[in-house]
Write a protein that holds these residues in place. Structure first.
Motif, PDB file in Angstrom:
ATOM      1  N   ASP A  27       3.748  -9.975   7.074  1.00 32.50           N
ATOM      2  CA  ASP A  27       5.042  -9.446   6.637  1.00 32.50           C
ATOM      3  C   ASP A  27       4.900  -8.650   5.342  1.00 32.50           C
ATOM      4  O   ASP A  27       5.552  -7.611   5.168  1.00 32.50           O
ATOM      5  CB  ASP A  27       6.056 -10.580   6.462  1.00 32.50           C
ATOM      6  N   THR A  28       4.056  -9.126   4.443  1.00 31.69           N
ATOM      7  CA  THR A  28       3.837  -8.408   3.187  1.00 31.69           C
ATOM      8  C   THR A  28       3.131  -7.085   3.441  1.00 31.69           C
ATOM      9  O   THR A  28       3.496  -6.054   2.859  1.00 31.69           O
ATOM     10  CB  THR A  28       3.025  -9.277   2.208  1.00 31.69           C
ATOM     11  N   MET A  29       2.121  -7.086   4.318  1.00 29.23           N
ATOM     12  CA  MET A  29       1.418  -5.843   4.638  1.00 29.23           C
ATOM     13  C   MET A  29       2.393  -4.789   5.157  1.00 29.23           C
ATOM     14  O   MET A  29       2.265  -3.604   4.845  1.00 29.23           O
ATOM     15  CB  MET A  29       0.310  -6.107   5.663  1.00 29.23           C
ATOM     16  N   LEU A  30       3.387  -5.226   5.910  1.00 29.70           N
ATOM     17  CA  LEU A  30       4.355  -4.288   6.484  1.00 29.70           C
ATOM     18  C   LEU A  30       5.262  -3.651   5.434  1.00 29.70           C
ATOM     19  O   LEU A  30       5.887  -2.620   5.700  1.00 29.70           O
ATOM     20  CB  LEU A  30       5.210  -4.997   7.541  1.00 29.70           C
ATOM     21  N   THR A  31       5.338  -4.239   4.252  1.00 26.29           N
ATOM     22  CA  THR A  31       6.219  -3.700   3.206  1.00 26.29           C
ATOM     23  C   THR A  31       5.503  -2.790   2.214  1.00 26.29           C
ATOM     24  O   THR A  31       6.157  -2.160   1.392  1.00 26.29           O
ATOM     25  CB  THR A  31       6.890  -4.839   2.413  1.00 26.29           C
ATOM     26  N   VAL A  32       4.175  -2.713   2.275  1.00 26.92           N
ATOM     27  CA  VAL A  32       3.418  -1.917   1.305  1.00 26.92           C
ATOM     28  C   VAL A  32       3.606  -0.426   1.613  1.00 26.92           C
ATOM     29  O   VAL A  32       3.443   0.011   2.751  1.00 26.92           O
ATOM     30  CB  VAL A  32       1.920  -2.294   1.320  1.00 26.92           C
ATOM     31  N   ARG A  33       3.951   0.336   0.591  1.00 23.79           N
ATOM     32  CA  ARG A  33       4.171   1.772   0.716  1.00 23.79           C
ATOM     33  C   ARG A  33       3.247   2.531  -0.238  1.00 23.79           C
ATOM     34  O   ARG A  33       2.884   2.023  -1.292  1.00 23.79           O
ATOM     35  CB  ARG A  33       5.626   2.127   0.359  1.00 23.79           C
ATOM     36  N   ASP A  34       2.926   3.759   0.130  1.00 25.64           N
ATOM     37  CA  ASP A  34       2.126   4.598  -0.760  1.00 25.64           C
ATOM     38  C   ASP A  34       3.039   5.339  -1.724  1.00 25.64           C
ATOM     39  O   ASP A  34       4.259   5.114  -1.741  1.00 25.64           O
ATOM     40  CB  ASP A  34       1.217   5.535   0.038  1.00 25.64           C
ATOM     41  N   GLU A  35       2.467   6.247  -2.486  1.00 25.82           N
ATOM     42  CA  GLU A  35       3.231   6.970  -3.505  1.00 25.82           C
ATOM     43  C   GLU A  35       4.348   7.821  -2.900  1.00 25.82           C
ATOM     44  O   GLU A  35       5.356   8.077  -3.559  1.00 25.82           O
ATOM     45  CB  GLU A  35       2.304   7.877  -4.331  1.00 25.82           C
ATOM     46  N   ALA A  36       4.176   8.237  -1.662  1.00 20.76           N
ATOM     47  CA  ALA A  36       5.190   9.056  -0.995  1.00 20.76           C
ATOM     48  C   ALA A  36       6.204   8.212  -0.231  1.00 20.76           C
ATOM     49  O   ALA A  36       7.092   8.745   0.433  1.00 20.76           O
ATOM     50  CB  ALA A  36       4.515  10.035  -0.026  1.00 20.76           C
ATOM     51  N   ARG A  78      -6.392   6.010   1.139  1.00 22.47           N
ATOM     52  CA  ARG A  78      -5.377   5.477   0.214  1.00 22.47           C
ATOM     53  C   ARG A  78      -5.903   5.603  -1.218  1.00 22.47           C
ATOM     54  O   ARG A  78      -7.084   5.436  -1.481  1.00 22.47           O
ATOM     55  CB  ARG A  78      -5.070   4.002   0.491  1.00 22.47           C
ATOM     56  N   SER A  79      -5.012   5.855  -2.148  1.00 20.65           N
ATOM     57  CA  SER A  79      -5.412   5.972  -3.550  1.00 20.65           C
ATOM     58  C   SER A  79      -5.812   4.606  -4.098  1.00 20.65           C
ATOM     59  O   SER A  79      -5.445   3.559  -3.545  1.00 20.65           O
ATOM     60  CB  SER A  79      -4.259   6.534  -4.385  1.00 20.65           C
ATOM     61  N   ALA A  80      -6.545   4.638  -5.195  1.00 18.90           N
ATOM     62  CA  ALA A  80      -6.944   3.391  -5.859  1.00 18.90           C
ATOM     63  C   ALA A  80      -5.713   2.594  -6.278  1.00 18.90           C
ATOM     64  O   ALA A  80      -5.703   1.362  -6.205  1.00 18.90           O
ATOM     65  CB  ALA A  80      -7.832   3.697  -7.070  1.00 18.90           C
ATOM     66  N   GLN A  83      -4.374   0.851  -3.188  1.00 16.54           N
ATOM     67  CA  GLN A  83      -5.286  -0.241  -2.836  1.00 16.54           C
ATOM     68  C   GLN A  83      -5.057  -1.440  -3.755  1.00 16.54           C
ATOM     69  O   GLN A  83      -4.968  -2.582  -3.295  1.00 16.54           O
ATOM     70  CB  GLN A  83      -6.733   0.216  -2.917  1.00 16.54           C
ATOM     71  N   LYS A  84      -4.956  -1.172  -5.053  1.00 17.19           N
ATOM     72  CA  LYS A  84      -4.741  -2.257  -6.016  1.00 17.19           C
ATOM     73  C   LYS A  84      -3.383  -2.921  -5.802  1.00 17.19           C
ATOM     74  O   LYS A  84      -3.265  -4.148  -5.831  1.00 17.19           O
ATOM     75  CB  LYS A  84      -4.854  -1.759  -7.448  1.00 17.19           C
ATOM     76  N   ALA A  85      -2.356  -2.115  -5.589  1.00 17.57           N
ATOM     77  CA  ALA A  85      -1.016  -2.678  -5.376  1.00 17.57           C
ATOM     78  C   ALA A  85      -1.002  -3.565  -4.129  1.00 17.57           C
ATOM     79  O   ALA A  85      -0.423  -4.656  -4.148  1.00 17.57           O
ATOM     80  CB  ALA A  85       0.013  -1.558  -5.249  1.00 17.57           C
ATOM     81  N   ALA A  86      -1.647  -3.115  -3.060  1.00 20.13           N
ATOM     82  CA  ALA A  86      -1.717  -3.927  -1.844  1.00 20.13           C
ATOM     83  C   ALA A  86      -2.458  -5.235  -2.128  1.00 20.13           C
ATOM     84  O   ALA A  86      -1.993  -6.313  -1.740  1.00 20.13           O
ATOM     85  CB  ALA A  86      -2.413  -3.146  -0.730  1.00 20.13           C
TER      86      ALA A  86
END
Length: 134
Positions: A27-36, A78-80, A83-86
């Motif tokens: 569920d957490t993986m599904l909520t991760v978004r990139d900068e855009a 994916r940006s660093a 990656q870190k936020a995830a």
């Protein structure tokens, strides 16, 4: 291609619900978004699998030590910062889930994210992705 594989010492099974941890991580993986604002882990590609170690040795062996290893595989690009936020978000979920065990027994948790830039073969066959790409 996002996956999270959990390897753990089976002495933690009576102390926690690993199926619930799998669901929380997915569920957490599904909520991760990139900068855009784009979803980092495609819904149809999220898989969290947990396996107990058939044999293990932790630390000096003089205690009932437990260990959990989480390995997240992520496609290249994916940006660093993403990656870190995830990693930070997934580690927080794991820490929260295992907090009651930390109060009772020694346990170690490691979470690593691997990126797959140099794949020589990446075969896929799935009827899951079309369910979520509409």
């Amino acid at each position: 291609m996002p996956h999270c594989v959990i390897l753990y010492t089976p002495n933690i099974e009576p102390k926690t619900d690993l199926g619930a941890l799998c669901r929380k991580l997915a569920d957490t993986m599904l909520t991760v978004r990139d900068e855009a604002g784009k979803q980092v882990f495609p819904t149809g590609g999220v898989r969290v699998l947990a396996y107990p170690a058939a044999h293990y040795a932790v630390a000096d062996g003089k205690g009932d030590y437990a260990f959990v290893y989480l390995n997240v595989r992520m496609g290249a690009g994916r940006s660093a910062a993403v990656q870190k936020a995830a990693g930070d978000r997934l580690m927080e979920v794991a820490k929260e889930h295992f907090a009651p065990i930390f109060e009772q027994a020694p346990i170690g948790i490691t979470l690593q994210i691997d990126e797959s830039p140099g794949q020589v073969y990446d075969g896929k066959h799935s009827s899951l992705h079309p369910l979520f790409n509409k």
